[in-house]
Motif scaffolding. Structure first.
Motif, PDB file in Angstrom:
ATOM      1  N   MET A  55       0.830  -1.209   0.000  1.00 23.06           N
ATOM      2  CA  MET A  55       0.000   0.000   0.000  1.00 23.06           C
ATOM      3  C   MET A  55       0.859   1.251   0.000  1.00 23.06           C
ATOM      4  SD  MET A  55      -3.401  -0.359   2.306  1.00 23.06           S
ATOM      5  CE  MET A  55      -3.298   1.202   3.108  1.00 23.06           C
ATOM      6  N   LEU A  57       3.727   1.556  -1.158  1.00 24.31           N
ATOM      7  CA  LEU A  57       4.383   1.657  -2.468  1.00 24.31           C
ATOM      8  C   LEU A  57       3.383   1.932  -3.583  1.00 24.31           C
ATOM      9  CD1 LEU A  57       6.810  -1.407  -2.104  1.00 24.31           C
ATOM     10  CD2 LEU A  57       7.419   1.017  -1.923  1.00 24.31           C
ATOM     11  N   GLY A  58       2.092   1.921  -3.260  1.00 23.68           N
ATOM     12  CA  GLY A  58       1.073   2.271  -4.259  1.00 23.68           C
ATOM     13  C   GLY A  58       0.575   1.102  -5.090  1.00 23.68           C
ATOM     14  N   TYR A  59       0.882  -0.140  -4.709  1.00 25.88           N
ATOM     15  CA  TYR A  59       0.460  -1.301  -5.495  1.00 25.88           C
ATOM     16  C   TYR A  59      -0.866  -1.889  -5.020  1.00 25.88           C
ATOM     17  CZ  TYR A  59       5.203  -1.182  -7.331  1.00 25.88           C
ATOM     18  OH  TYR A  59       6.355  -0.782  -7.933  1.00 25.88           O
ATOM     19  N   LYS A  61      -4.570  -1.009  -2.647  1.00 27.84           N
ATOM     20  CA  LYS A  61      -5.428   0.028  -2.079  1.00 27.84           C
ATOM     21  C   LYS A  61      -6.379  -0.631  -1.096  1.00 27.84           C
ATOM     22  CE  LYS A  61      -7.198   4.228  -4.074  1.00 27.84           C
ATOM     23  NZ  LYS A  61      -7.473   4.957  -5.301  1.00 27.84           N
ATOM     24  N   THR A  70      -3.834  -2.010  -7.396  1.00 28.91           N
ATOM     25  CA  THR A  70      -3.953  -0.789  -8.210  1.00 28.91           C
ATOM     26  C   THR A  70      -3.263  -1.004  -9.554  1.00 28.91           C
ATOM     27  OG1 THR A  70      -1.856   0.229  -7.631  1.00 28.91           O
ATOM     28  CG2 THR A  70      -3.686   0.551  -6.080  1.00 28.91           C
ATOM     29  N   ARG A  72      -0.860   0.404 -10.696  1.00 28.68           N
ATOM     30  CA  ARG A  72       0.603   0.476 -10.641  1.00 28.68           C
ATOM     31  C   ARG A  72       1.237  -0.909 -10.740  1.00 28.68           C
ATOM     32  NH1 ARG A  72       3.226   4.555  -6.442  1.00 28.68           N
ATOM     33  NH2 ARG A  72       1.842   5.884  -7.675  1.00 28.68           N
TER      34      ARG A  72
ATOM     35  N   ALA B   2      -2.093   3.381   7.012  1.00 35.06           N
ATOM     36  CA  ALA B   2      -1.156   3.861   5.984  1.00 35.06           C
ATOM     37  C   ALA B   2       0.168   4.132   6.665  1.00 35.06           C
ATOM     38  CB  ALA B   2      -1.684   5.136   5.333  1.00 35.06           C
ATOM     39  N   ASP B   4       4.676   5.013   6.111  1.00 32.01           N
ATOM     40  CA  ASP B   4       5.771   5.307   5.194  1.00 32.01           C
ATOM     41  C   ASP B   4       6.927   4.366   5.496  1.00 32.01           C
ATOM     42  OD1 ASP B   4       7.177   6.240   7.344  1.00 32.01           O
ATOM     43  OD2 ASP B   4       6.772   8.344   6.921  1.00 32.01           O
ATOM     44  N   ASP B 111      -2.390   7.641 -12.283  1.00 37.73           N
ATOM     45  CA  ASP B 111      -1.523   7.186 -11.196  1.00 37.73           C
ATOM     46  C   ASP B 111      -0.486   8.279 -10.991  1.00 37.73           C
ATOM     47  OD1 ASP B 111      -0.282   5.634  -9.229  1.00 37.73           O
ATOM     48  OD2 ASP B 111       0.941   4.549 -10.674  1.00 37.73           O
ATOM     49  N   GLY B 112      -0.677   9.077  -9.951  1.00 40.98           N
ATOM     50  CA  GLY B 112       0.192  10.232  -9.752  1.00 40.98           C
ATOM     51  C   GLY B 112       0.000  11.210 -10.904  1.00 40.98           C
ATOM     52  N   SER B 263     -10.642  -0.394  -7.144  1.00 36.24           N
ATOM     53  CA  SER B 263      -9.208  -0.149  -7.254  1.00 36.24           C
ATOM     54  C   SER B 263      -8.920   1.341  -7.398  1.00 36.24           C
ATOM     55  CB  SER B 263      -8.661  -0.907  -8.451  1.00 36.24           C
ATOM     56  OG  SER B 263      -7.316  -0.570  -8.693  1.00 36.24           O
TER      57      SER B 263
END
Lengths: 266, 266
Positions: A55, A57-59, A61, A70, A72, B2, B4, B111-112, B263
């Motif tokens: 999540m 890393l954006g892969y 959701k 996602t 990505r 979430a 980092d 995506d971004g 998604s």
């Protein structure tokens, strides 16, 4: 430099993260943490950390208690397509086949007991089998499978055949060692192979090998037609030579972009 | 939920393994261990363990001192295609567009700052831009980009626009905040967007939104033609209505296969 998952250098966290990603399929596109755990056989704690990382890393959701991939994730497959320069190597030549014959056309390689679709141009007629890049098909039901298996060294082919009987998808699927061996040997002898109604009724496909500069088979290309409309003889008469020409073009591109050769044979 | 990469639950080994995989590109399809280390910024020891693990899993192959991806990597992208049921959701409808107009046609999501090609049917005319699933394009140069950006909430659109100026690919690429905003607002207003020679000279594309049951935009589809042969007016006159019909069909499929909606919006 080869290891198994008991080796101290094996990064289990990486392997587990990938297995979490692969747990998402057409039947399970959205899953809770415990569903992913049940599907992968990993602990809830491991799955949780993998999902949180994917999540971040954006892969992946999150939607309430459920998780979903996602777009990505497509970047991962694209890393292969791009590093092999497949647009330059093959796409154009397969497109030509599709334009002329309105067949679907693919470039595939062998991965274990499956052929993997590396390039796929869908047919512009109502197709019975819709594929996509990265899709897999048991080699014993695929025209490209006979070509790729048929050009393996004898001992590798025999190792594969020792897995018989093979699953039947239709009553025309070859399932015994001898049936599959005969098809592979014919592919080796003739330089092409045909699969008729082997994976699904209504599809007939013809495949030829792609060779590198040393003559080694690195991939196979095929095109597939409607088996109720095109006979085996007609398929050979009309498609074999254009496919062989496309294979020749692709072989020539492999000199300029050798990554696919290295990937398969290196 | 979430986090980092400084969070204790973040699995660095997974993130690093993925970055090793993504280091392989069309310019660097084969790399030594130290080349991968230089490219990813990871230590040689970390890269070595990642490569060994990816090799053990069958995603990477070794050729002397160099490493290369295998076709098994395609399985990762295929996990997205399959979990979204994209063949059922969209491929057939885009194929119809390609058949009639001989344009290339795509379904993309944001995506971004990029649009990502989620489905791509290549044109059967000599194409100027060849894409593939998983390819990315800066949103400010894409017809689908204007549609997707234009349907973002205002604050998200303004956050995106704050990144201006945007890179120019041709002298027709919109690069200022005001130019890009105007194109996005037009897309919101009109329900379609056009990009002409914005990413490469010779291509003109028209895009429309894909909406879910609640009317929320989840994706965009487009088709692209040769800008030296098809004018903007002609593109709207001929392609807009068929694209809107395809969008309607795809929206209806999203009821049966809602994973793409989840998604993007979940």
């Amino acid at each position: 430099m080869a290891l198994d998952d008991s080796h101290p250098d094996f990064v289990s966290a990486l392997a587990r993260g990938i297995s979490v990603l692969l747990a998402f399929t057409s039947n399970t596109p959205e899953m809770t943490l415990s569903e992913v755990a049940a599907k992968t056989g990993l602990t809830a704690a491991t799955v949780r950390r993998s999902l949180l990382t994917l999540m971040a890393l954006g892969y992946v959701k999150q939607n309430g208690r459920r998780f979903v991939l996602t777009a990505r994730v497509l970047q991962l497959g694209a890393a292969f397509v791009e590093s092999m320069n497949l647009n330059q190597v093959a796409q154009i030549y397969l497109q030509d086949i599709v334009d002329v014959f309105h067949d679907a056309s693919s470039l595939t390689v062998l991965d274990g007991n499956d052929v993997v679709y590396v390039v796929h141009i869908p047919s512009n007629r109502p197709a019975r089998l819709r594929q996509h890049v990265g899709a897999r098909m048991p080699a014993h039901g695929a025209s490209t499978g006979y070509v790729l298996l048929g050009h393996l060294p004898d001992e590798e082919l025999e190792a594969y055949l020792s897995g018989a009987p093979f699953p039947a998808f239709t009553d025309k699927t070859p399932v015994t060692r001898d049936e599959v061996r005969a098809l592979c040997m014919a592919a080796r002898e003739n330089g092409y192979a045909i699969a008729e109604d082997a994976i699904g009724l209504g599809t007939i496909a013809i495949a030829v090998p792609i060779r590198d500069q040393q003559g080694r088979v690195v991939a196979a290309i095929n095109c597939s037609a409607d088996s109720t409309k095109v006979t085996r003889d007609k398929l050979i008469e009309t498609r074999l030579e254009p496919l062989q020409r496309a294979a020749q073009h692709i072989s020539e591109q492999l000199i300029r972009y050798p990554a696919l050769t290295v990937s398969v044979l290196g």
